[in-house]
Scaffold this active site. Structure first.
Site, mmCIF file in Angstrom:
data_model
loop_
_atom_site.group_PDB
_atom_site.id
_atom_site.type_symbol
_atom_site.label_atom_id
_atom_site.label_comp_id
_atom_site.label_asym_id
_atom_site.label_seq_id
_atom_site.Cartn_x
_atom_site.Cartn_y
_atom_site.Cartn_z
ATOM 1 N N LEU A 203 17.946 -15.427 24.226
ATOM 2 C CA LEU A 203 16.738 -16.205 24.514
ATOM 3 C C LEU A 203 15.645 -15.299 25.054
ATOM 4 O O LEU A 203 15.890 -14.451 25.919
ATOM 5 C CB LEU A 203 17.051 -17.304 25.523
ATOM 6 C CG LEU A 203 17.972 -18.394 24.997
ATOM 7 C CD1 LEU A 203 18.358 -19.352 26.092
ATOM 8 C CD2 LEU A 203 17.330 -19.146 23.842
ATOM 9 N N GLY A 223 18.393 -13.267 29.911
ATOM 10 C CA GLY A 223 18.193 -12.032 30.667
ATOM 11 C C GLY A 223 18.344 -12.308 32.163
ATOM 12 O O GLY A 223 17.708 -13.210 32.688
ATOM 13 N N ASP A 227 11.472 -9.794 37.342
ATOM 14 C CA ASP A 227 10.592 -8.619 37.204
ATOM 15 C C ASP A 227 9.116 -8.973 37.250
ATOM 16 O O ASP A 227 8.270 -8.115 37.047
ATOM 17 C CB ASP A 227 10.902 -7.874 35.891
ATOM 18 C CG ASP A 227 10.535 -8.682 34.660
ATOM 19 O OD1 ASP A 227 10.371 -9.910 34.777
ATOM 20 O OD2 ASP A 227 10.404 -8.088 33.583
ATOM 21 N N LYS A 228 8.811 -10.235 37.546
ATOM 22 C CA LYS A 228 7.414 -10.697 37.566
ATOM 23 C C LYS A 228 6.689 -10.208 36.323
ATOM 24 O O LYS A 228 5.537 -9.844 36.341
ATOM 25 C CB LYS A 228 6.715 -10.261 38.842
ATOM 26 C CG LYS A 228 7.446 -10.773 40.068
ATOM 27 C CD LYS A 228 6.737 -10.502 41.349
ATOM 28 C CE LYS A 228 7.557 -11.050 42.511
ATOM 29 N NZ LYS A 228 8.649 -10.151 42.886
ATOM 30 N N ASN A 229 7.462 -10.151 35.277
ATOM 31 C CA ASN A 229 6.975 -9.750 33.953
ATOM 32 C C ASN A 229 6.376 -8.345 33.875
ATOM 33 O O ASN A 229 5.490 -8.072 33.066
ATOM 34 C CB ASN A 229 5.992 -10.797 33.425
ATOM 35 C CG ASN A 229 6.274 -11.069 31.964
ATOM 36 O OD1 ASN A 229 7.409 -10.920 31.507
ATOM 37 N ND2 ASN A 229 5.247 -11.415 31.228
ATOM 38 N N HIS A 231 8.194 -5.872 32.940
ATOM 39 C CA HIS A 231 8.844 -5.267 31.780
ATOM 40 C C HIS A 231 8.734 -6.200 30.588
ATOM 41 O O HIS A 231 9.652 -6.955 30.281
ATOM 42 C CB HIS A 231 10.307 -4.964 32.111
ATOM 43 C CG HIS A 231 10.447 -4.093 33.316
ATOM 44 N ND1 HIS A 231 10.137 -2.760 33.300
ATOM 45 C CD2 HIS A 231 10.822 -4.384 34.577
ATOM 46 C CE1 HIS A 231 10.341 -2.259 34.505
ATOM 47 N NE2 HIS A 231 10.747 -3.229 35.300
ATOM 48 N N VAL A 262 6.994 -17.665 30.581
ATOM 49 C CA VAL A 262 8.204 -16.948 30.992
ATOM 50 C C VAL A 262 8.821 -17.661 32.192
ATOM 51 O O VAL A 262 8.213 -17.738 33.255
ATOM 52 C CB VAL A 262 7.896 -15.475 31.356
ATOM 53 C CG1 VAL A 262 9.188 -14.738 31.662
ATOM 54 C CG2 VAL A 262 7.146 -14.803 30.237
ATOM 55 N N LEU A 263 10.000 -18.186 31.994
ATOM 56 C CA LEU A 263 10.670 -18.932 33.057
ATOM 57 C C LEU A 263 11.708 -18.057 33.755
ATOM 58 O O LEU A 263 12.081 -17.001 33.250
ATOM 59 C CB LEU A 263 11.369 -20.164 32.478
ATOM 60 C CG LEU A 263 10.574 -21.069 31.548
ATOM 61 C CD1 LEU A 263 11.407 -22.283 31.187
ATOM 62 C CD2 LEU A 263 9.265 -21.506 32.150
HETATM 63 C C1 LIG Z 1 12.325 -13.802 34.200
HETATM 64 S S1 LIG Z 1 12.728 -13.799 32.523
HETATM 65 C C2 LIG Z 1 12.702 -12.080 32.135
HETATM 66 C C3 LIG Z 1 11.412 -11.586 31.610
HETATM 67 C C4 LIG Z 1 11.531 -10.215 31.043
HETATM 68 N N1 LIG Z 1 10.301 -9.513 31.200
HETATM 69 C C5 LIG Z 1 11.938 -10.234 29.559
HETATM 70 O O1 LIG Z 1 11.512 -9.344 28.858
HETATM 71 O O2 LIG Z 1 12.701 -11.080 29.149
HETATM 72 C C6 LIG Z 1 14.448 -14.125 32.516
HETATM 73 C C7 LIG Z 1 15.045 -14.510 31.202
HETATM 74 O O3 LIG Z 1 14.878 -15.901 30.974
HETATM 75 C C8 LIG Z 1 14.807 -16.154 29.577
HETATM 76 N N2 LIG Z 1 13.519 -16.827 29.317
HETATM 77 C C9 LIG Z 1 12.473 -16.966 30.156
HETATM 78 N N3 LIG Z 1 11.504 -17.700 29.590
HETATM 79 C C10 LIG Z 1 11.941 -18.059 28.375
HETATM 80 C C11 LIG Z 1 11.403 -18.833 27.299
HETATM 81 N N4 LIG Z 1 10.209 -19.395 27.389
HETATM 82 N N5 LIG Z 1 12.147 -18.983 26.182
HETATM 83 C C12 LIG Z 1 13.381 -18.419 26.083
HETATM 84 N N6 LIG Z 1 13.932 -17.681 27.052
HETATM 85 C C13 LIG Z 1 13.238 -17.502 28.188
HETATM 86 C C14 LIG Z 1 14.899 -14.834 28.866
HETATM 87 O O4 LIG Z 1 16.222 -14.627 28.463
HETATM 88 C C15 LIG Z 1 14.495 -13.861 29.962
HETATM 89 O O5 LIG Z 1 15.043 -12.612 29.764
#
Ligand SMILES: C[S@@+](CC[C@H](N)C(=O)[O-])C[C@H]1O[C@@H](n2cnc3c(N)ncnc32)[C@H](O)[C@@H]1O
Length: 322
Positions: A203, A223, A227-229, A231, A262-263
């Site tokens: 995802l 994931g 990382d507050k995005n 990366h 981004v959640l």
């Molecule tokens: C805080 S986010 C990580 C952001 C990171 N910069 C990245 O590249 O994935 C944590 C994880 O939640 C999932 N995730 C967050 N938002 C999502 C979305 N809108 N759709 C699908 N997966 C999401 C992804 O697997 C992501 O790696």
């Protein structure tokens, strides 16, 4: 729903608190730790002093936090009593969820939290990630349909945190939850992956294809990073390198939210569990899991809105502006 909710039992009386007068934790100035040792930069020394100060005030801080929690519980109990004495129904949000759902069924899906990004997080983020894993486990225990959960690449600071600071979590005995030091490409699910059937999906918010349906028998990778995005495309690129299909949650198809899409890891997991509970209804799942302030109400709340939010806690969405 209602049969798994119980009303909070009254807690013992706790000391009264004057909420207007917050007693601060006594903080020594950093200069009290002496001059910067030779050969050390100012910021390195500051970090060490802050760590020392944290250690010194930790007990006081924990005591105050415990007291605050007890007081909050007491206030809630009083509010509930007021509803009961007036013969009014108790609002849903005031009812306590039981910790374990004894009528759970297997959803048939597996969720892997990819913890291979340990080195990309600072100490605070590791702590936040630790509590996100704990919350994900709690959500899985309460869900009507549980997922089999795995934390992969659990072999560095995150593991250390679970072994030391939060050893009381007893994570090795969690039900439907495994921890493995191996990275994704060493897991059985990876070896069995079948591109045509989409039985392994990573995802990511950075991909075009939406995840319309959760399929029993499939494994979904999330994931495990806070990382507050910083990366961008991190998990998307990892999935591409490993030849794993990526899908995003169908957010825009069902709801309007403000800021970026981004959640947090926990929210993504809670959403999947909720989606099962709601018979595949993503809209209902989003509306229940996403904090209401994030749900946009008009066209102005679009992807490029100028709100700047940071992840304040694992409860919150990560939505930083580029
Ligand atoms: C805080 S986010 C990580 C952001 C990171 N910069 C990245 O590249 O994935 C944590 C994880 O939640 C999932 N995730 C967050 N938002 C999502 C979305 N809108 N759709 C699908 N997966 C999401 C992804 O697997 C992501 O790696």
């Amino acid at each position: 729903m209602s049969d798994k909710q119980v009303i909070e039992t009254p807690s013992p009386m706790v000391p009264e608190e004057n909420h207007q007068q917050k007693e601060p934790i006594s903080h020594k100035p950093l200069s009290a730790y002496g001059p910067i040792p030779e050969g050390m930069s100012k910021s390195q020394w500051k970090k060490i002093c802050k760590k020392k100060r944290f250690e010194e005030t930790k007990d006081e801080f924990n005591k105050k936090r415990k007291l605050k929690k007890l007081q909050a519980r007491e206030r809630k109990r009083e509010k509930i009593e007021a509803y009961v004495s007036k013969g009014l129904p108790i609002p849903e949000e005031m009812k306590k969820q039981p910790k374990k759902n004894v009528n759970q069924k297997d959803s048939g899906i597996k969720i892997i939290i990819d913890c291979a990004f340990d080195d990309l997080m600072n100490e605070k983020e590791i702590a936040s990630m630790g509590s996100q894993i704990t919350r994900s486990h709690a959500a899985n225990k309460r869900a009507d349909y549980y997922a089999t959960m795995v934390c992969s690449s659990f072999n560095k600071r995150l593991k250390e945190r679970f072994d030391k600071q939060i050893a009381s979590s007893n994570y090795k005995n969690w039900g439907h939850f495994e921890f493995t030091p191996e990275d994704i490409d060493k897991l059985e699910e990876y070896k069995r992956k079948n591109d045509e059937e989409d039985n392994l999906i990573y995802l990511s918010a950075d991909t075009d294809e939406a995840l319309e349906k959760l399929e029993p028998g499939c494994t979904y990778i999330v994931g495990g990073i806070v990382d507050k995005n910083r990366h961008k495309l991190l998990c998307y690129n990892k999935a591409k390198e490993l030849g794993i299909k990526t899908k995003r949650l169908p957010i825009d198809e069902y709801i309007k939210i403000s800021g970026r899409r981004v959640l947090t890891t926990t929210h993504v997991i809670q959403l999947m569990l909720k989606c099962f509970e709601k018979d595949g209804d993503w809209k209902a799942a989003f509306e229940e899991v996403i904090p209401s302030r994030k749900l946009g109400t008009d066209e102005g709340d679009a992807r490029d809105g100028d709100t700047k939010e940071v992840e304040k806690s694992s409860e919150e969405l990560v939505t930083t502006q580029e």
